[in-house]
Design a protein around this motif. Structure first.
Motif, PDB file in Angstrom:
ATOM      1  N   MET A   1       0.835  -1.194   0.000  1.00  0.00           N
ATOM      2  CA  MET A   1       0.000   0.000   0.000  1.00  0.00           C
ATOM      3  C   MET A   1       0.874   1.250   0.000  1.00  0.00           C
ATOM      4  O   MET A   1       1.858   1.351   0.738  1.00  0.00           O
ATOM      5  N   SER A   2       0.530   2.211  -0.834  1.00  0.00           N
ATOM      6  CA  SER A   2       1.335   3.423  -0.983  1.00  0.00           C
ATOM      7  C   SER A   2       1.259   4.298   0.261  1.00  0.00           C
ATOM      8  O   SER A   2       0.185   4.541   0.807  1.00  0.00           O
ATOM      9  N   LYS A   3       2.417   4.764   0.713  1.00  0.00           N
ATOM     10  CA  LYS A   3       2.502   5.681   1.853  1.00  0.00           C
ATOM     11  C   LYS A   3       3.022   7.034   1.375  1.00  0.00           C
ATOM     12  O   LYS A   3       3.472   7.176   0.233  1.00  0.00           O
ATOM     13  N   VAL A   4       2.987   8.017   2.277  1.00  0.00           N
ATOM     14  CA  VAL A   4       3.416   9.382   1.949  1.00  0.00           C
ATOM     15  C   VAL A   4       4.551   9.793   2.887  1.00  0.00           C
ATOM     16  O   VAL A   4       4.392   9.740   4.113  1.00  0.00           O
ATOM     17  N   PHE A   5       5.667  10.198   2.293  1.00  0.00           N
ATOM     18  CA  PHE A   5       6.841  10.571   3.084  1.00  0.00           C
ATOM     19  C   PHE A   5       7.367  11.945   2.694  1.00  0.00           C
ATOM     20  O   PHE A   5       7.332  12.314   1.516  1.00  0.00           O
ATOM     21  N   ILE A   6       7.862  12.669   3.678  1.00  0.00           N
ATOM     22  CA  ILE A   6       8.612  13.909   3.447  1.00  0.00           C
ATOM     23  C   ILE A   6      10.090  13.579   3.593  1.00  0.00           C
ATOM     24  O   ILE A   6      10.485  12.918   4.571  1.00  0.00           O
ATOM     25  N   VAL A   7      10.900  14.013   2.647  1.00  0.00           N
ATOM     26  CA  VAL A   7      12.354  13.839   2.725  1.00  0.00           C
ATOM     27  C   VAL A   7      13.002  15.209   2.569  1.00  0.00           C
ATOM     28  O   VAL A   7      12.780  15.895   1.557  1.00  0.00           O
ATOM     29  N   THR A   8      13.791  15.617   3.561  1.00  0.00           N
ATOM     30  CA  THR A   8      14.486  16.903   3.475  1.00  0.00           C
ATOM     31  C   THR A   8      15.917  16.695   2.965  1.00  0.00           C
ATOM     32  O   THR A   8      16.462  15.595   3.031  1.00  0.00           O
ATOM     33  N   GLY A   9      16.498  17.767   2.441  1.00  0.00           N
ATOM     34  CA  GLY A   9      17.817  17.652   1.834  1.00  0.00           C
ATOM     35  C   GLY A   9      17.785  16.680   0.680  1.00  0.00           C
ATOM     36  O   GLY A   9      18.721  15.896   0.457  1.00  0.00           O
ATOM     37  N   ALA A  10      16.691  16.747  -0.096  1.00  0.00           N
ATOM     38  CA  ALA A  10      16.401  15.692  -1.080  1.00  0.00           C
ATOM     39  C   ALA A  10      16.941  15.958  -2.472  1.00  0.00           C
ATOM     40  O   ALA A  10      16.695  15.174  -3.380  1.00  0.00           O
ATOM     41  N   GLY A  15      19.890  12.270   0.710  1.00  0.00           N
ATOM     42  CA  GLY A  15      18.460  12.568   0.624  1.00  0.00           C
ATOM     43  C   GLY A  15      17.867  12.171  -0.710  1.00  0.00           C
ATOM     44  O   GLY A  15      16.758  11.611  -0.779  1.00  0.00           O
ATOM     45  N   LEU A  16      18.599  12.444  -1.781  1.00  0.00           N
ATOM     46  CA  LEU A  16      18.145  12.061  -3.119  1.00  0.00           C
ATOM     47  C   LEU A  16      18.056  10.542  -3.239  1.00  0.00           C
ATOM     48  O   LEU A  16      17.091  10.006  -3.802  1.00  0.00           O
ATOM     49  N   ALA A  17      19.049   9.842  -2.700  1.00  0.00           N
ATOM     50  CA  ALA A  17      19.033   8.373  -2.745  1.00  0.00           C
ATOM     51  C   ALA A  17      17.818   7.820  -2.008  1.00  0.00           C
ATOM     52  O   ALA A  17      17.131   6.920  -2.509  1.00  0.00           O
ATOM     53  N   VAL A  18      17.524   8.364  -0.821  1.00  0.00           N
ATOM     54  CA  VAL A  18      16.363   7.914  -0.048  1.00  0.00           C
ATOM     55  C   VAL A  18      15.082   8.161  -0.834  1.00  0.00           C
ATOM     56  O   VAL A  18      14.209   7.280  -0.937  1.00  0.00           O
ATOM     57  N   ALA A  19      14.964   9.368  -1.391  1.00  0.00           N
ATOM     58  CA  ALA A  19      13.764   9.719  -2.162  1.00  0.00           C
ATOM     59  C   ALA A  19      13.566   8.765  -3.338  1.00  0.00           C
ATOM     60  O   ALA A  19      12.456   8.273  -3.579  1.00  0.00           O
ATOM     61  N   GLN A  20      14.631   8.488  -4.075  1.00  0.00           N
ATOM     62  CA  GLN A  20      14.529   7.608  -5.246  1.00  0.00           C
ATOM     63  C   GLN A  20      14.112   6.190  -4.854  1.00  0.00           C
ATOM     64  O   GLN A  20      13.307   5.554  -5.539  1.00  0.00           O
ATOM     65  N   ILE A  21      14.635   5.705  -3.739  1.00  0.00           N
ATOM     66  CA  ILE A  21      14.288   4.352  -3.277  1.00  0.00           C
ATOM     67  C   ILE A  21      12.812   4.293  -2.878  1.00  0.00           C
ATOM     68  O   ILE A  21      12.105   3.329  -3.197  1.00  0.00           O
ATOM     69  N   LEU A  22      12.323   5.324  -2.203  1.00  0.00           N
ATOM     70  CA  LEU A  22      10.910   5.361  -1.810  1.00  0.00           C
ATOM     71  C   LEU A  22       9.993   5.446  -3.035  1.00  0.00           C
ATOM     72  O   LEU A  22       8.946   4.797  -3.085  1.00  0.00           O
ATOM     73  N   ILE A  23      10.414   6.250  -4.008  1.00  0.00           N
ATOM     74  CA  ILE A  23       9.615   6.365  -5.247  1.00  0.00           C
ATOM     75  C   ILE A  23       9.556   5.018  -5.961  1.00  0.00           C
ATOM     76  O   ILE A  23       8.499   4.583  -6.417  1.00  0.00           O
ATOM     77  N   GLN A  24      10.713   4.342  -6.030  1.00  0.00           N
ATOM     78  CA  GLN A  24      10.767   3.032  -6.699  1.00  0.00           C
ATOM     79  C   GLN A  24       9.904   1.997  -5.987  1.00  0.00           C
ATOM     80  O   GLN A  24       9.445   1.023  -6.599  1.00  0.00           O
ATOM     81  N   ALA A  47       5.477  12.361 -12.058  1.00  0.00           N
ATOM     82  CA  ALA A  47       4.511  13.456 -11.868  1.00  0.00           C
ATOM     83  C   ALA A  47       3.466  13.169 -10.798  1.00  0.00           C
ATOM     84  O   ALA A  47       3.101  14.053 -10.021  1.00  0.00           O
ATOM     85  N   THR A  48       2.968  11.941 -10.720  1.00  0.00           N
ATOM     86  CA  THR A  48       1.877  11.656  -9.789  1.00  0.00           C
ATOM     87  C   THR A  48       2.352  11.239  -8.401  1.00  0.00           C
ATOM     88  O   THR A  48       1.560  11.236  -7.460  1.00  0.00           O
ATOM     89  N   SER A  49       3.622  10.893  -8.261  1.00  0.00           N
ATOM     90  CA  SER A  49       4.097  10.401  -6.963  1.00  0.00           C
ATOM     91  C   SER A  49       5.063  11.353  -6.266  1.00  0.00           C
ATOM     92  O   SER A  49       5.514  11.060  -5.158  1.00  0.00           O
ATOM     93  N   VAL A  50       5.365  12.491  -6.896  1.00  0.00           N
ATOM     94  CA  VAL A  50       6.313  13.443  -6.313  1.00  0.00           C
ATOM     95  C   VAL A  50       5.728  14.845  -6.316  1.00  0.00           C
ATOM     96  O   VAL A  50       5.110  15.280  -7.293  1.00  0.00           O
ATOM     97  N   ASP A  51       5.922  15.542  -5.196  1.00  0.00           N
ATOM     98  CA  ASP A  51       5.721  16.982  -5.148  1.00  0.00           C
ATOM     99  C   ASP A  51       6.871  17.550  -4.335  1.00  0.00           C
ATOM    100  O   ASP A  51       7.627  16.786  -3.707  1.00  0.00           O
ATOM    101  N   ALA A 223      15.383   4.445   4.054  1.00  0.00           N
ATOM    102  CA  ALA A 223      14.086   4.339   3.372  1.00  0.00           C
ATOM    103  C   ALA A 223      13.239   3.225   3.977  1.00  0.00           C
ATOM    104  O   ALA A 223      12.035   3.395   4.220  1.00  0.00           O
ATOM    105  N   LYS A 224      13.850   2.088   4.255  1.00  0.00           N
ATOM    106  CA  LYS A 224      13.093   0.971   4.828  1.00  0.00           C
ATOM    107  C   LYS A 224      12.656   1.264   6.258  1.00  0.00           C
ATOM    108  O   LYS A 224      11.598   0.793   6.702  1.00  0.00           O
ATOM    109  N   LEU A 225      13.454   2.029   6.984  1.00  0.00           N
ATOM    110  CA  LEU A 225      13.080   2.394   8.360  1.00  0.00           C
ATOM    111  C   LEU A 225      11.904   3.361   8.381  1.00  0.00           C
ATOM    112  O   LEU A 225      10.981   3.211   9.188  1.00  0.00           O
TER     113      LEU A 225
END
Length: 251
Positions: A1-10, A15-24, A47-51, A223-225
């Protein structure tokens, strides 16, 4: 099930690595960083999974806007990765400016506090998770690293307090090790005058000998945590590769 996360320093590095793993992993991610270009690129690709919001988190008025924007975009918040931070000033206490220290604390501590405080109502609803990116510097001392080490120690202890006060929110602090990021480059380029020569040389050597970590390695654990940290981890600090996190270290 899709969750919603905020990542700072992304916008780059860990931060970019964490964001990409969550998106994947098919989650929705709200990105925060100062540099808009990289955030926009991820938004264009997904477009639909990132803001995102391009903002300086040291401006404490930004925190409620981030929470409001994330909820408006995706309807809820299941977790936050507090990854942003600054190393500067790399200067001995005797030669440092108190104002520089204050600025470092605004970014490394108070902006995180402001963001988490605003997010608590949403995180209570989701029984969410917060992962604070700490550092080994929170537990040891390098000459010239006073503002960074002490601010990371404060951030790590904030994790402990959040766990005590908000037991429905699972909070974990993670030290990601020496990761091949812009901060490591800054140590090599700017650290020579403020650090002891042998410690500075050891950082240079680790880069030259290829020992720095790929951001994806600790990024995967973080990301897994934020996705599924268990309550027994609440309020604790771990190195990214600790045996206690074995369940979060797989591919």
């Amino acid at each position: 099930m899709s969750k919603v996360f905020i990542v700072t320093g992304a916008s780059r590095g860990l931060g970019l690595a964490v964001a990409q793993i969550l998106i994947q992993a098919s989650h929705k991610v709200f990105l925060v960083a100062r540099t808009e270009k990289n955030l926009q690129q991820l938004k264009t690709q997904h477009a639909t999974s990132v803001d995102f919001m391009a903002a300086d988190l040291a401006d404490l008025k930004v925190a409620p806007k981030i929470i409001d924007s994330a909820v408006r975009a995706f309807g809820k918040i299941d977790g936050i990765v507090v990854n942003h931070g600054v190393l500067a000033p790399i200067t001995k206490i005797s030669e440092s400016s108190v104002e520089e220290w204050r600025h470092a604390y605004d970014i490394n501590v108070f902006s995180a506090l402001a963001l988490i405080k605003e997010a608590i109502p949403e995180l209570r609803k989701s029984q969410g998770r917060v992962v604070f990116v700490s550092s080994g510097a929170a537990f040891g001392a390098y000459a010239g690293w006073g503002s960074y080490g002490t601010s990371k120690a404060a951030l790590t202890h904030l994790c402990t307090h959040l766990a005590v006060e908000e037991p429905s929110i699972t909070s974990v602090a993670i030290s990601p090790g020496k990761v091949d990021t812009e901060m490591q480059r800054q140590i090599r380029d700017d650290g020579k005058s403020g650090m002891s020569p042998e410690i500075h040389a050891s950082f240079v050597d680790e880069h030259e000998s290829g020992k720095l970590l790929d951001p994806k390695k600790p990024g995967n654990v973080i990301a897994k945590l934020v996705e599924g940290a268990t309550s027994n981890l609440n309020g604790k600090h771990y190195r990214w590769n600790a045996a206690e996190l074995a369940n979060f270290q797989g591919a």
